[in-house]
Write an enzyme that holds these catalytic residues in place. Structure first.
Site, PDB file in Angstrom:
ATOM      1  CG  ASP A 106      -3.924  -5.095   1.735  1.00 43.96           C
ATOM      2  OD1 ASP A 106      -5.299  -5.037   1.892  1.00 43.96           O
ATOM      3  OD2 ASP A 106      -3.282  -5.484   2.452  1.00 43.96           O
ATOM      4  CG  ASP A 108       2.472  -5.891  -2.331  1.00 43.86           C
ATOM      5  OD1 ASP A 108       1.668  -5.269  -0.975  1.00 43.86           O
ATOM      6  OD2 ASP A 108       1.852  -7.268  -1.074  1.00 43.86           O
TER       7      ASP A 108
HETATM    8  N1  GLY Z   1      -0.578  -6.171   2.271  1.00 40.86           N
HETATM    9  C1  GLY Z   1      -0.794  -7.219   3.599  1.00 40.86           C
HETATM   10  C2  GLY Z   1      -1.266  -6.830   4.756  1.00 40.86           C
HETATM   11  O1  GLY Z   1      -1.991  -5.749   5.544  1.00 40.86           O
HETATM   12  O2  GLY Z   1      -0.700  -7.411   5.355  1.00 40.86           O
END
Ligand code: GLY
Length: 426
Positions: free
Chosen positions: A208, A146
């Protein structure tokens, strides 16, 4: 005919004049009557046309976002070092998080977008203030993938708008840190080191993670090592091979053997089932591969973006906003995920500029506008209910958290898409 005779009456009343009027003047009055008749009809027909086929106006919705963001700003004390993340269903107050939270880059990102749109110093100063809260992330080992979301949406947007050399140094350092999660044998970045350690020792990669390659691409082209480019490409290739099902829906997570690199299995965390199509995951895939094609111009990535997008569009419900999972068992009685819609709208606008077939481009563009129009309706905009931009996002349904809520990342991609559309229209 009816309009014509109405216009005639309006014209007669407006230009009624004494009998004694001279001929040349009468002639010109007749001409004016005809012109007025034409004007009335044209205005009325365009009015009807607009009503039947409304033209979506991004700027009035950007102004709405400006007003909402101003309200949010007023709720954050100047000395505070927390950032807004979500507002739960039927609540009015933001839940705030520290800079270490995965969503911490989106609020500064929104402020940078508003600075870009307005050119107003006030927004630059606020954007800088919240961006700086994330500085410590660049000076510690990578917690997870992230880092890309956190730093690219804050420092990354800020650097592109201001060319501030301090931001650049922080971004380059962060890109190197993110790259430490890359596993050469697997060919991907380890998304969640914590889960690998606590659960099973297997290398995990979530869809993601595609989004966070943008930081690596940027760094490789702005003074960072070229190896960052290779890592990003290898990650995108490995993910394309392992994370897509034959119908081009995506798995949320893939587990790999850490030392051989072998693919073990696909699974979900935030979706309904291992084999289901989690809406936001599919949105990340569309956006991530569109961005990867922009950065590499390798046609296989464009194909992946289109495949993911085409399936998403084919399976959308009529109002253009997906349920939180396309295979959730109780559709239509399932929560929606407006954040997936916002991410996809933004991606489709960019995708429409990258495909060469004009018909396909037009389709992506029109679908993006339809999604944005739906998000901008009374049902999806927060308006007087709270100071976020959107309602009806779903964060983590299986965990029972942030269901049918306002989410800062939904707001961020909604605003980004509106700005993209505004620029494209201009
Ligand atoms: N990247 C975490 C989500 O999309 O909830």
């Amino acid at each position: 005919t009816y309009l014509g005779s109405c216009a005639d009456r309006v014209a007669s009343l407006a230009f009624s004049c004494p009998e004694t009027i001279h001929w040349p003047l009468n002639q010109s009055l007749n001409g004016m009557k005809a012109f007025l008749k034409y004007l009335c009809c044209t205005l009325f027909i365009s009015f009807i046309g607009c009503r039947a086929n409304p033209v979506f106006n991004p700027s009035e919705n950007i102004d709405y976002c400006l007003a909402q963001a101003s309200k949010t700003l007023q709720t954050i004390p100047p000395e505070d070092s927390l950032l807004p993340r979500n507002i739960d269903r039927n609540k009015t107050d933001w839940h705030f998080v520290p800079g270490t939270d995965w969503t911490s880059g989106f609020w500064p990102g929104i402020l940078w977008l508003l600075y870009e749109y307005t050119g107003d110093e006030k927004w630059r100063m606020e954007a800088n203030r919240f961006t700086r809260l994330l500085t410590p992330l660049s000076a510690r080992p990578a917690h997870d993938h992230d880092l890309g979301f956190q730093m690219n949406c804050s420092f990354g947007k800020g650097y592109r708008l201001t060319q501030n050399p301090e931001y650049k140094a922080i971004l380059l350092r962060t890109a190197d840190t993110l790259a430490t999660l890359f596993n050469l044998r697997v060919g991907t970045i380890l998304s969640w080191p914590g889960m690998k350690k606590d659960k099973n020792g297997l290398h995990n990669t979530i869809i993601d993670n595609m989004m966070n390659l943008e930081l690596l691409f940027w760094a490789s082209k702005n003074g960072g090592p070229y190896s960052l480019y290779d890592i990003a490409v290898r990650h995108a290739e490995t993910t394309m091979k392992n994370q897509f099902r034959p119908d081009f829906s995506t798995y949320h997570a893939i587990l790999y053997n850490d030392s051989t690199g072998a693919r073990i299995k696909g699974q979900t965390h935030q979706g309904y089932a291992d084999e289901s199509m989690w809406a936001r995951g599919q949105a990340w895939a569309i956006y991530g591969y569109t961005m990867t094609y922009r950065e590499t111009r390798d046609p296989k990535f464009l194909e992946a973006a289109q495949n993911a997008a085409n399936l998403y569009l084919k399976r959308l419900p009529e109002d253009m906003i997906p349920y939180w999972d396309f295979d959730a068992p109780n559709i239509p009685n399932e929560p929606k995920d407006a954040s997936a819609a916002a991410i996809t709208a933004s991606a489709l606008l960019e995708l429409s500029t990258l495909v060469s077939d004009k018909g396909i481009a037009k389709n992506y563009y029109e679908k993006a506008v339809k999604i944005l129009a739906a998000l901008s309706s009374e049902k999806y905009q927060s308006r007087g209910k709270n100071s976020a931009f959107l309602l009806h996002c779903t964060g983590h349904k299986p965990a029972g958290t942030e269901i049918d809520a306002s989410m800062i990342y939904g707001d961020y991609y909604y605003l980004e898409a509106l700005l993209r559309l505004e620029k494209m229209k201009n």
